[in-house]
Each structure stands twice: as C-alpha cells, then as structure tokens.
Design a protein around this motif. Structure first.
Motif, PDB file in Angstrom:
ATOM      1  N   LEU A 289      15.518  34.201  66.443  1.00 38.07           N
ATOM      2  CA  LEU A 289      16.124  33.191  67.250  1.00 38.07           C
ATOM      3  C   LEU A 289      17.306  33.737  68.119  1.00 38.07           C
ATOM      4  CD1 LEU A 289      15.902  29.671  65.811  1.00 38.07           C
ATOM      5  CD2 LEU A 289      14.464  30.737  67.819  1.00 38.07           C
ATOM      6  N   ARG A 290      18.276  34.360  67.351  1.00 38.04           N
ATOM      7  CA  ARG A 290      19.432  34.920  67.689  1.00 38.04           C
ATOM      8  C   ARG A 290      18.983  36.059  68.785  1.00 38.04           C
ATOM      9  NH1 ARG A 290      24.151  36.313  63.770  1.00 38.04           N
ATOM     10  NH2 ARG A 290      24.559  33.955  63.780  1.00 38.04           N
ATOM     11  N   GLU A 291      17.945  36.627  68.220  1.00 40.29           N
ATOM     12  CA  GLU A 291      17.439  37.991  69.213  1.00 40.29           C
ATOM     13  C   GLU A 291      17.086  37.475  70.496  1.00 40.29           C
ATOM     14  OE1 GLU A 291      15.730  41.609  69.851  1.00 40.29           O
ATOM     15  OE2 GLU A 291      17.295  41.333  68.572  1.00 40.29           O
ATOM     16  N   LEU A 292      16.493  36.469  70.249  1.00 35.81           N
ATOM     17  CA  LEU A 292      15.705  35.870  71.783  1.00 35.81           C
ATOM     18  C   LEU A 292      17.033  35.102  72.597  1.00 35.81           C
ATOM     19  CD1 LEU A 292      12.550  34.155  70.314  1.00 35.81           C
ATOM     20  CD2 LEU A 292      12.802  36.028  71.657  1.00 35.81           C
TER      21      LEU A 292
ATOM     22  N   ARG B 299      15.336  35.405  58.261  1.00 33.90           N
ATOM     23  CA  ARG B 299      14.766  36.162  59.462  1.00 33.90           C
ATOM     24  C   ARG B 299      14.529  35.339  60.487  1.00 33.90           C
ATOM     25  NH1 ARG B 299      12.339  41.107  57.410  1.00 33.90           N
ATOM     26  NH2 ARG B 299      12.336  41.073  55.370  1.00 33.90           N
ATOM     27  N   PHE B 300      14.004  34.141  60.172  1.00 33.90           N
ATOM     28  CA  PHE B 300      13.700  33.389  61.672  1.00 33.90           C
ATOM     29  C   PHE B 300      14.977  33.175  62.294  1.00 33.90           C
ATOM     30  CE2 PHE B 300      12.829  29.619  64.280  1.00 33.90           C
ATOM     31  CZ  PHE B 300      11.735  30.331  65.033  1.00 33.90           C
TER      32      PHE B 300
ATOM     33  N   ARG C 255      10.497  42.461  62.478  1.00 36.35           N
ATOM     34  CA  ARG C 255      11.536  43.376  62.966  1.00 36.35           C
ATOM     35  C   ARG C 255      12.981  42.689  62.602  1.00 36.35           C
ATOM     36  NH1 ARG C 255       8.936  43.805  67.737  1.00 36.35           N
ATOM     37  NH2 ARG C 255       9.991  41.912  68.627  1.00 36.35           N
ATOM     38  N   ALA C 256      13.297  41.358  62.221  1.00 38.52           N
ATOM     39  CA  ALA C 256      14.100  40.980  61.888  1.00 38.52           C
ATOM     40  C   ALA C 256      14.810  41.289  60.594  1.00 38.52           C
ATOM     41  CB  ALA C 256      14.136  39.514  62.138  1.00 38.52           C
ATOM     42  N   GLY C 257      16.016  41.082  60.544  1.00 36.63           N
ATOM     43  CA  GLY C 257      16.579  41.320  59.148  1.00 36.63           C
ATOM     44  C   GLY C 257      16.810  40.208  58.238  1.00 36.63           C
TER      45      GLY C 257
ATOM     46  N   SER D 229       4.033  37.689  68.929  1.00 36.23           N
ATOM     47  CA  SER D 229       3.634  37.555  67.739  1.00 36.23           C
ATOM     48  C   SER D 229       4.806  37.115  66.749  1.00 36.23           C
ATOM     49  CB  SER D 229       2.973  38.787  67.002  1.00 36.23           C
ATOM     50  OG  SER D 229       3.209  38.692  65.730  1.00 36.23           O
ATOM     51  N   PHE D 230       4.431  35.856  66.034  1.00 31.43           N
ATOM     52  CA  PHE D 230       5.789  35.411  65.055  1.00 31.43           C
ATOM     53  C   PHE D 230       5.863  36.259  63.943  1.00 31.43           C
ATOM     54  CE2 PHE D 230       6.980  32.935  61.334  1.00 31.43           C
ATOM     55  CZ  PHE D 230       7.670  32.159  61.715  1.00 31.43           C
TER      56      PHE D 230
END
Ligand code: ATP
Ligand code: MG
Length: 580
Positions: free
Chosen positions: A94-97, A89-90, A197-199, A190-191
């Motif tokens: 990061l990818r999303e960011l 997920r994390f 939201r992440a898969g 928020s972490f």
C-alpha cells in the motif's frame, strides 16, 4: 411464552470468563479494561497490532492464527508470525502504491487468506478497510465503491471482469486494483507479484484510538445501506465482548460463519478472535448441513458464532443428523443478526448438547451490546443482558425528545448511552442522519424491545416492522416464533397488511420443513394453532413460501414481503440473496 430457562451445569471444561454478572457489571470500567490491550510500542493504539503483532512477538508466535479451508479441500494455515509478516508485506504494498492514512482499501472477495491479509495490512498502514460482499452485482459494488471513496480494491480477475471493469470509468477515485490469481486483466495488477516484491518488515505509523479504521455498510434490511465509520479504539470493545459474550479463551478453536463482507465477519471473524490469540477457522464453502457439521467435527471447533437462519436450516435437517458427528470439542454456541426463536435455543440443547446463546448488536454499535453469557442460565427468546460497560434502556418519544419507559415490560425503542469504544463515529457523507440518531443523551437503535424485571432484554421487532392491528402492537418476532413451534414450520416472516377496519391484519409467510405439503388443511391448522398460542394477535392470513426473501447476511426481509404483497416498488434490493 412458557419456555423454561435452560439451567447451566457449572462443570464445564473451562471456567467461564464472566462468572458473576452483577458484580462484574457494577465494577466495570473501559479505562481499566484497556490494560488487556498492549498498545503500540511508541504509544497509540492500532487494531492490527493488538490482533496480530503482539502475539507474534510472544508465546503464540507459532500458533495457528488462520486455518482457511478452501473449496477444493485445500487448507492454508498461517501462524501468528506468518500472518504478521504477510500483513507487513501488504502494508508495504500500500505504501508503495501511495495509499496512506485514511485512504480506503476495499475487498471484493470470498473467504480466502488474502482477504485477511488485506484487512490487517490496511489497518497497519492506517488506511481504512472496507469489506464488500463478493456476491454483489455491479450496481451495488459501484454504489459502495463510490460512497466509500475507495482508492484500492483487492478482488479476483473473475469478479473484476464481471462486476467492476465496466464501471471503472465512473469511479475516478479507484486508482489501484490488485487481483488474486494469475492473468491480471487490463487495468489491474497481480496481488501475488506486488507481495513478492514487498519487504516483510513494517513499522506501524503512529495511530490514535480516534483514527478511522473501518467502513462497514449496513445490511440494507430496511432500505439503502448506510456506511458506518469505525475507529481503531473499537478494538477494546471487540476484545472485551469476545471474552464476555463468546467466552473466548486462549487455546480455543473458533469458527465464525458470518460472511467477511459484513460487520460480523470483520469484528468477530477477524479482529476479536485474533486479539485473543485463538485459532480462527475459515471455511470457503457455502452452507450445507453435512459440510458444516464436518467442519465442527474435523477442526474440533470449541466456540462457534453463527446466525439464526443457519441454525434454522440445520434444524430443518433434523437433530439426528447432528448426532452422527463427533461434536464433543464444542463448548459454546452463539448467534446474532436476527431474532433467535426460543425453539432454536432449545433445539441446540437437544441436538448439540448446548443451548444457543443469542446476542444483539448492529453495524453501528461495532460490537456485541446485549448478550447471554456462558455462566448464566439462558432464557430462550431473550437477547440477554447488556455487556459490562454498556448502558442500555427502553425509551419512548421521537426526534424531539425521549424518556425511559417507567413500566417494566413496556415496549419501547432500544437505546444505548454513547461512550462504548466501538460506537460508530459517523454515517459516511450523511452527517444529518448521524446527528439524528442521538437524542437526549441516547443513541436510538431503531429496534423495539422490552426489558423484564430481571433486566433481560426481549426483541420485539424493528421499529419499521411493527404491526398495529385492532389497537394491539404486534411484534413480528413473537408471531414468527409461535408459528415455528408447529412441527411443520421451518421459518416464518410476518408483516402487517393494511386493512380498512383494523388498521393492519397480521399476515404470515411460512416455509415448511421437509416432508410437509402446503395443503389447505395445513393452512387451516396453522391459523388455528396461531390463534391458540397468540389470541388476538394471531395471523389471520397464512401463505406458504419456500423461498422467503433474505438479505445476503441472512435476515428475513419483511419490507420486501410487504411491498410484494401490496404490489409496491421493491426499493433497494442490492443486498437481497437470490436463489435460496
Ligand atoms: P439496515 O440498517 O441497512 O436496514 P440491518 O439493520 O439489518 O440493515 P445490520 O447492522 O447488519 O443491518 O443488522 C443489525 C440489526 O439486526 C439490528 O438492528 C436488529 O434489527 C437485527 N438483529 C441483530 N441481532 C439481533 C438479535 N440477536 N435479535 C434480534 N434482532 C437482531
Ligand atoms: Mg440497521
């Protein structure tokens, strides 16, 4: 100094990983050892895969990976599979960011589960993980964020408000701040929400063993901290050294007390133990003798990796205290970070029923280089012998050329032959300093040591701390250890004080054990005691100091004792621990 070796009984509960040192050392090859790792399914090597995913795919899937004991008595446990999914997920966050390969991801956090998730998730994303010590003030934080070109920071709302918010404008590279807990301050998010939201599936992108993985700042004991660059290939050294030097076996319950803000907290607080599939205990509370014995007892810790300062503090509170706890699960105790006085090794045997195994390494080496081993007798005061795969030497000379000392027992600079997998690959933004660390095929460590005829290494001091007095070279460690043999002395820091006649006189700053008063009589007694033990190199001056300056990572800062003594500027004190 007349300490008898501590002989091992060969009947422990498990067979040590390293039984015949000479044979293993002679036959060892890093290439062969690589088969202990799995490698990414498509080829390549990524630390996170070796630490987590390969166990989550196998029999250890539901085994506890992390047990985090929070300050309020609340424990969070993550199995290997849960850790796999959380770190996926994390990585997706990061990818999303938009953070990708080589981008720096830092934590400014205490020992909370999110720190571990961030570290491993960042590695999965082939970003670079950089831990920052959570008690740093705003300036040290700014300096490291800037030096490290950090793009993503994970911290708490409180730490953000106190340490980062006012600096944000001066950190243009810092694009994203994620905070743990409710109520993200302006400019952060928020972490937990981002994670929700992440898969939880993520495919690790191709990773080469030479890709940058970690950025560690040194402890700043001798000056401004340096940023040491490490690569994914280091995981081989983490894994092998944890097997040999910490004797980790599958099924162990392992506790590393180093703060995750330092290299030990990452190499041996996260990566190495997880590559062995053991359960890692994380305890959020600060040092407290009772509390620490309780962790050892209640978690049934089998392997414990700690530091000399902590052991000296436990020693200060007496062996009787240790005996009140059930420490029967404990099988192996190791220590790093500072010289381990023989007194403490022997105390371990008395109070815990186990000697303390000293080992030596530094931020730059990435992993343990010299060690005492589970199956070998311990010579109190020695750092032990080189890890299989590591060639060490004692050299003299300078930047223009060095040679190995011929004489056994001669003091020189401890040096290592480059080529072990966790060797640092640079000082960030300081290529010159990096290049200067290598001379004539050796990496020069900046520490002085000697090697006895049996190949055991003995720490003498940091090159900068060594005292030249009346023609003698005095290692502060030897003097400190001798003073600690006196029942009133809990800890000592020794410096050279410039003197027109003898060059430098040896001066000791001494912390007393509970129940002893700093009287003139005691001072005279300690001077005489030192003279009996040490002769010409004994301290001429002794001062009492119940608050020796330590770095945050627990080292006595001799350079600070010296600049205070001489009324000189204190230099970089960003890593000074306050209030102890
Ligand atoms: P800086 O390089 O910024 O001055 P530092 O050297 O204290 O800080 P680290 O890399 O955390 O930063 O510490 C490594 C050093 O700690 C070693 O070079 C050595 O001086 C000391 N050290 C580590 N382990 C031992 C040990 N077992 N015995 C003696 N000294 C040790
Ligand atoms: Mg150093």
């Amino acid at each position: 100094m007349g300490w008898e070796p501590i002989r091992k009984r060969r009947t422990g509960p498990v067979e040590p990983n390293l039984v015949d040192y000479e044979r293993v050392y002679a036959g060892f090859s890093w290439d062969e050892a690589r088969s202990q790792l799995t490698g990414l399914p498509g080829g390549g090597l990524n630390i996170a895969y070796e630490a987590v995913d390969r166990h989550a795919a196998g029999a250890s899937r539901d085994r506890g990976a992390l047990r985090c004991r929070g300050r309020g008595g609340h424990t969070t446990e993550l199995t290997y599979d849960e850790l796999r999914r959380a770190t996926n997920r994390f990585a997706n966050v990061l990818r999303e960011l938009g953070a990708g390969k080589g981008d720096r991801v830092a934590t400014l956090l205490g020992r909370v589960p999110e720190l571990y998730v961030t570290a491993i998730g960042a590695l999965k994303n082939t970003s670079v993980y950089a831990p920052l010590f959570s008690a740093f003030g705003p300036e040290p934080v700014r300096e490291r964020l800037r030096l490290g070109d950090v793009r993503v920071l994970v911290t708490t709302p409180q730490l953000y408000r106190k340490r980062v918010a006012q600096l944000r404008d001066s950190l243009p590279a810092l694009e994203h701040v994620l905070v743990i807990g409710d109520d993200p301050p302006a400019g952060t998010r928020s972490f937990a929400e981002a994670m929700a939201r992440a898969g939880d599936e993520f495919t690790i992108p191709p990773t080469s063993p030479d890709d940058m993985a970690l950025l560690h700042f040194t402890s700043g004991t001798t000056g401004k901290p340096k940023g040491a660059v490490h690569v994914h290939g280091a995981v081989l050294a983490h894994h092998v050294t944890a097997a040999y030097a910490l004797d980790l076996h599958a099924g162990d319950v392992y506790w590393c007390t180093a703060d995750p803000g330092w290299v030990t907290g990452t190499s041996y607080g996260i990566i190495a133990p997880l590559t062995h599939g053991v359960t890692v205990i994380v305890d959020a509370s600060d040092f407290d003798s009772h509390g620490w014995y309780e962790v050892l007892q209640d978690e049934r810790v089998t392997v414990w990796y700690t530091a000399p300062t902590a052991l000296r503090m436990l020693m200060r509170s007496g062996a009787e205290l240790a005996k009140r706890y059930d420490l029967s699960a404990l099988r192996f105790v190791a220590s790093v970070g500072e010289p381990l006085n023989p007194e403490v090794v022997v105390w371990g045997q008395e109070a815990l029923g186990l000697p303390v195994h000293d080992n030596w390494w530094q931020t730059e080496t990435g992993a343990i280089m010299i060690s005492n081993y589970a199956a070998e007798d311990v010579r109190p005061g020695s750092m032990g012998r080189p890890i299989p795969g590591v060639e060490a030497g004692i050299v003299t000379g300078d930047g223009d050329g060095v040679t190995e000392v011929g004489d056994p027992e001669a003091v020189g600079e401890l040096a290592l032959r480059p080529g072990w997998p966790s060797m640092f690959r640079g000082y960030l933004h300081d290529d010159k300093r990096y290049a200067e660390s290598f001379v004539d095929g050796w990496y020069l460590t900046g520490d002085l040591a000697r090697r006895d005829p049996d190949g055991y290494y003995w720490f003498v001091g940091r090159a900068d701390d060594v005292i030249k007095s009346a023609g003698h070279l005095v290692g502060p460690f030897e003097v400190e250890s001798a003073l600690m043999e006196h029942p009133a002395v809990a800890e000592a820091g020794v410096i050279g004080k410039p003197d027109p006649v003898v060059g430098e006189v040896v001066k000791a700053f001494v912390t007393l054990r509970e129940g002893h008063d700093p009287t003139e009589e005691l001072r005279a007694e300690l001077v005489a005691f030192g003279r009996r033990r040490l002769g010409a190199v004994a301290p001429k001056e002794i001062a009492f100091d119940q608050h020796l300056p330590h770095t945050r990572s627990g080292k006595v800062m001799r350079r600070l004792l010296k600049s205070r003594e001489l009324g000189l500027p204190e230099g970089d004190t960003s890593t000074l621990e306050v209030g102890r």
